[in-house]
Design a protein around this motif. Structure first.
Motif, PDB file in Angstrom:
ATOM      1  N   ARG A 256       0.819  -1.215   0.000  1.00 29.94           N
ATOM      2  CA  ARG A 256       0.000   0.000   0.000  1.00 29.94           C
ATOM      3  C   ARG A 256       0.856   1.269   0.000  1.00 29.94           C
ATOM      4  NH1 ARG A 256      -4.442   0.253   4.511  1.00 29.94           N
ATOM      5  NH2 ARG A 256      -5.082  -1.536   3.277  1.00 29.94           N
ATOM      6  N   THR A 257       1.912   1.301   0.825  1.00 29.19           N
ATOM      7  CA  THR A 257       2.713   2.521   0.943  1.00 29.19           C
ATOM      8  C   THR A 257       3.447   2.860  -0.345  1.00 29.19           C
ATOM      9  OG1 THR A 257       2.963   2.167   3.319  1.00 29.19           O
ATOM     10  CG2 THR A 257       4.555   3.629   2.245  1.00 29.19           C
ATOM     11  N   PRO A 258       4.241   1.925  -0.951  1.00 29.77           N
ATOM     12  CA  PRO A 258       4.893   2.308  -2.221  1.00 29.77           C
ATOM     13  C   PRO A 258       3.905   2.572  -3.344  1.00 29.77           C
ATOM     14  CG  PRO A 258       5.243  -0.015  -1.735  1.00 29.77           C
ATOM     15  CD  PRO A 258       4.653   0.589  -0.509  1.00 29.77           C
ATOM     16  N   ILE A 262       3.562   6.028  -5.583  1.00 27.47           N
ATOM     17  CA  ILE A 262       3.539   6.084  -7.048  1.00 27.47           C
ATOM     18  C   ILE A 262       2.341   6.893  -7.532  1.00 27.47           C
ATOM     19  CG2 ILE A 262       3.225   4.681  -9.121  1.00 27.47           C
ATOM     20  CD1 ILE A 262       4.879   2.502  -7.798  1.00 27.47           C
ATOM     21  N   VAL A 263       1.168   6.624  -6.934  1.00 25.36           N
ATOM     22  CA  VAL A 263      -0.042   7.348  -7.342  1.00 25.36           C
ATOM     23  C   VAL A 263       0.101   8.840  -7.067  1.00 25.36           C
ATOM     24  CG1 VAL A 263      -2.505   7.599  -6.897  1.00 25.36           C
ATOM     25  CG2 VAL A 263      -1.500   5.321  -7.080  1.00 25.36           C
ATOM     26  N   MET A 264       0.674   9.194  -5.913  1.00 25.99           N
ATOM     27  CA  MET A 264       0.839  10.620  -5.579  1.00 25.99           C
ATOM     28  C   MET A 264       1.794  11.301  -6.550  1.00 25.99           C
ATOM     29  SD  MET A 264       1.015  10.460  -1.416  1.00 25.99           S
ATOM     30  CE  MET A 264       1.487  12.179  -1.358  1.00 25.99           C
ATOM     31  N   GLU A 265       2.885  10.619  -6.882  1.00 27.33           N
ATOM     32  CA  GLU A 265       3.830  11.224  -7.826  1.00 27.33           C
ATOM     33  C   GLU A 265       3.180  11.434  -9.182  1.00 27.33           C
ATOM     34  OE1 GLU A 265       6.779  12.418  -7.432  1.00 27.33           O
ATOM     35  OE2 GLU A 265       7.217  11.776  -5.390  1.00 27.33           O
ATOM     36  N   ASP A 267      -0.095  11.792  -9.784  1.00 27.19           N
ATOM     37  CA  ASP A 267      -1.099  12.857  -9.677  1.00 27.19           C
ATOM     38  C   ASP A 267      -0.432  14.225  -9.661  1.00 27.19           C
ATOM     39  OD1 ASP A 267      -3.103  11.005  -9.667  1.00 27.19           O
ATOM     40  OD2 ASP A 267      -3.329  10.954  -7.484  1.00 27.19           O
ATOM     41  N   TRP A 268       0.658  14.321  -8.906  1.00 30.49           N
ATOM     42  CA  TRP A 268       1.360  15.604  -8.826  1.00 30.49           C
ATOM     43  C   TRP A 268       1.967  15.963 -10.181  1.00 30.49           C
ATOM     44  CZ3 TRP A 268       6.612  16.651  -6.105  1.00 30.49           C
ATOM     45  CH2 TRP A 268       6.837  18.028  -6.025  1.00 30.49           C
ATOM     46  N   TRP A 269       2.455  14.956 -10.886  1.00 30.98           N
ATOM     47  CA  TRP A 269       3.074  15.214 -12.187  1.00 30.98           C
ATOM     48  C   TRP A 269       2.047  15.656 -13.227  1.00 30.98           C
ATOM     49  CZ3 TRP A 269       3.184  12.474 -17.016  1.00 30.98           C
ATOM     50  CH2 TRP A 269       4.200  12.887 -17.886  1.00 30.98           C
ATOM     51  N   ARG A 270       0.805  15.210 -13.090  1.00 30.16           N
ATOM     52  CA  ARG A 270      -0.242  15.598 -14.044  1.00 30.16           C
ATOM     53  C   ARG A 270      -0.911  16.926 -13.709  1.00 30.16           C
ATOM     54  NH1 ARG A 270      -1.876   9.897 -14.037  1.00 30.16           N
ATOM     55  NH2 ARG A 270      -3.364  10.453 -12.391  1.00 30.16           N
ATOM     56  N   THR A 271      -0.765  17.406 -12.486  1.00 29.83           N
ATOM     57  CA  THR A 271      -1.499  18.617 -12.088  1.00 29.83           C
ATOM     58  C   THR A 271      -0.956  19.874 -12.752  1.00 29.83           C
ATOM     59  OG1 THR A 271      -0.086  18.772 -10.137  1.00 29.83           O
ATOM     60  CG2 THR A 271      -2.243  17.681  -9.889  1.00 29.83           C
ATOM     61  N   ALA A 282      10.654  12.647 -10.067  1.00 30.26           N
ATOM     62  CA  ALA A 282       9.439  11.830  -9.999  1.00 30.26           C
ATOM     63  C   ALA A 282       9.704  10.425 -10.522  1.00 30.26           C
ATOM     64  CB  ALA A 282       8.316  12.499 -10.785  1.00 30.26           C
ATOM     65  N   HIS A 283      10.475  10.375 -11.618  1.00 29.48           N
ATOM     66  CA  HIS A 283      10.813   9.054 -12.166  1.00 29.48           C
ATOM     67  C   HIS A 283      11.613   8.234 -11.165  1.00 29.48           C
ATOM     68  CE1 HIS A 283      10.319  10.479 -16.617  1.00 29.48           C
ATOM     69  NE2 HIS A 283       9.169  10.395 -15.960  1.00 29.48           N
ATOM     70  N   GLU A 284      12.566   8.911 -10.514  1.00 30.95           N
ATOM     71  CA  GLU A 284      13.367   8.189  -9.523  1.00 30.95           C
ATOM     72  C   GLU A 284      12.513   7.726  -8.344  1.00 30.95           C
ATOM     73  OE1 GLU A 284      16.469  10.820  -8.450  1.00 30.95           O
ATOM     74  OE2 GLU A 284      17.546  10.657 -10.373  1.00 30.95           O
TER      75      GLU A 284
END
Length: 457
Positions: A256-258, A262-265, A267-271, A282-284
């Protein structure tokens, strides 16, 4: 030969009831055959004795008309002489005195009577072809001359009675065999009905991991043993299902944590548009989270595989200090917390990934609930290493201590922290899989302390 054997196997019933019925039918047929042969042999002997008794009685009646008191044998005439003369031969020594009017001196029956009269004593024999005749001789010794009376009896009525008895016994055997087969199928079907019921119940219970069991009460000895075997099998199936569910829950909890990262990165990258440096970061971060997920999966699956196969392989050796440093870097303790690590040069006989999975939930909980300080200490014991993770947080409620290592249990589900209650059970299971232990130290105050014991490397 092989083709005939295959054809024979096709004829053999496939069900246990059919096979038992066939065995019972074959056994009954063999027994009835022996009994029928014995019965008809006895009846033939009995009918022959009856014929011999009748012949001797007739011979005794004829001897009253034979006079052997003088130098010559004389046959006296009586009122019903024609009745006594039917099928009667009278001999003076070997000389024929009288014979039945219906036969001649050269007749086979007369010759058979002559041979019988020449033999000493009372003798009986059967003569004739398709229509057998029974003959018996009765010697009459006298002071002057000796005579022999030979009487004959047609055996056709007796043979007819024997054949009737044989046909009747065969018909009775057929009826008995049919009844035996039907009753055997009914009895075996009724006897196997509890087995069929137990099989259906076992299939149903094994699919859902039910707690229902057969037990040994109110069952015959054979079914009690079968029930015990099925109960043991159901227990093993339930254990496997429980381990499968536990592994699924642990995977879900650990991933769940990793996955959230991934989902947060993403979402942040698309905002909003991001710079090249932010994109690379973000890729790293995504790659690191994906690698963490892969490590988690490999660790749990390897542990499950080793737990199932129990291979005899030499354990790995891992330094405790570097693993703790990586965990603190990954978990990123808040600046308000003071973290102290005092492990020295400790090595555990486990893989780095397994040591990380054991310590990770303990450190995560300590960093989550600590007020100001998290302390990790370690020391070496004879054949083992001891690692203690302590914090100065609110601690574990006394009422919840017994449920602390139960999967899916949390002391306070409304404390604002995300968790499924699977971290501590997973840590304990992984530690026990390599001969270690994870325990709670109730004497530590304030806060909570957990102790990890692992084999020394």
């Amino acid at each position: 030969m092989r083709h005939a054997l295959r054809r024979f196997r096709r004829l053999v019933p496939r069900t246990l009831r059919g096979r038992l019925s066939l065995v019972a039918l074959a056994t009954a047929a063999l027994l009835m055959t022996v009994m029928t042969v014995a019965f008809n042999a006895v009846m033939d002997e009995h009918l022959q004795h009856q014929a011999d008794d009748e012949l001797r009685a007739r011979a005794a009646a004829v001897t009253t008309t034979v006079d052997t008191s003088g130098p010559r044998v004389r046959v006296l005439e009586t009122v019903n002489d024609h009745l006594l003369d039917a099928n009667v031969w009278i001999y003076a020594g070997t000389r024929l005195l009288e014979k039945p009017p219906s036969v001649t001196a050269a007749d086979p029956l007369t010759r058979a009577a002559g041979r019988l009269a020449a033999r000493p004593g009372q003798v009986c024999a059967t003569a004739g072809g398709h229509r057998p005749v029974r003959l018996c001789s009765q010697p009459l010794p006298g002071p002057g001359a000796a005579a022999t009376v030979v009487t004959a009896l047609d055996l056709a009525p007796y043979r007819g009675s024997a054949e009737t008895l044989l046909l009747g016994s065969l018909a009775l055997d057929a009826v008995m065999l049919g009844c035996t087969y039907v009753l055997t199928r009914l009895s075996v079907g009724r006897a196997l009905r509890p087995v069929r019921t137990m099989t259906d119940q076992a299939t149903q219970w094994s699919a859902v991991g039910s707690d229902d069991r057969f037990g040994a009460a109110d069952h015959p000895a054979e079914l009690a043993r079968l029930g015990g075997s099925l109960d043991a099998l159901l227990d093993r199936i339930r254990t496997v299902l429980r381990h499968e569910q536990q592994l699924t829950g642990e995977l879900s909890h650990e991933l769940r944590t990793p996955l959230t990262r991934i989902v947060m990165e993403l979402d942040w990258w698309r905002t909003r548009p991001r710079t090249d440096a932010e994109t690379r970061a973000a890729h790293e971060a995504i790659a690191e989270a994906a690698q963490s997920m892969r490590t988690i999966c490999d660790t749990l699956l390897d542990d499950a595989r080793e737990h199932a196969l129990t291979p005899a392989s030499a354990p790995a050796t891992t330094e405790v200090g570097p693993v703790l440093e990586q965990l603190f870097q990954r978990l990123a303790p808040p600046e308000r917390l003071n973290t102290r690590v005092e492990t020295g040069q400790l090595a555990a006989a486990v893989t780095p990934a397994l040591l990380e999975r054991v310590l990770s939930p303990l450190l995560a909980n300590a960093l989550r609930y600590a007020r100001s300080t998290v302390t990790v200490s370690g020391r070496r014991l004879p054949g083992a290493v001891r690692i203690a993770v302590a914090d100065d947080g609110p601690g574990v409620p006394d009422a919840f201590v017994d449920e602390l290592f139960q999967p899916g249990r949390r002391a306070d589900t409304g404390d604002g922290h995300d968790g499924a209650g699977l971290g501590l059970p997973l840590a304990r299971r992984l530690a026990r899989a390599v001969g270690g232990e994870v325990s709670y130290d109730p004497g530590h105050a304030p806060g909570a302390a957990f102790v990890v014991t692992l084999p020394a490397g």
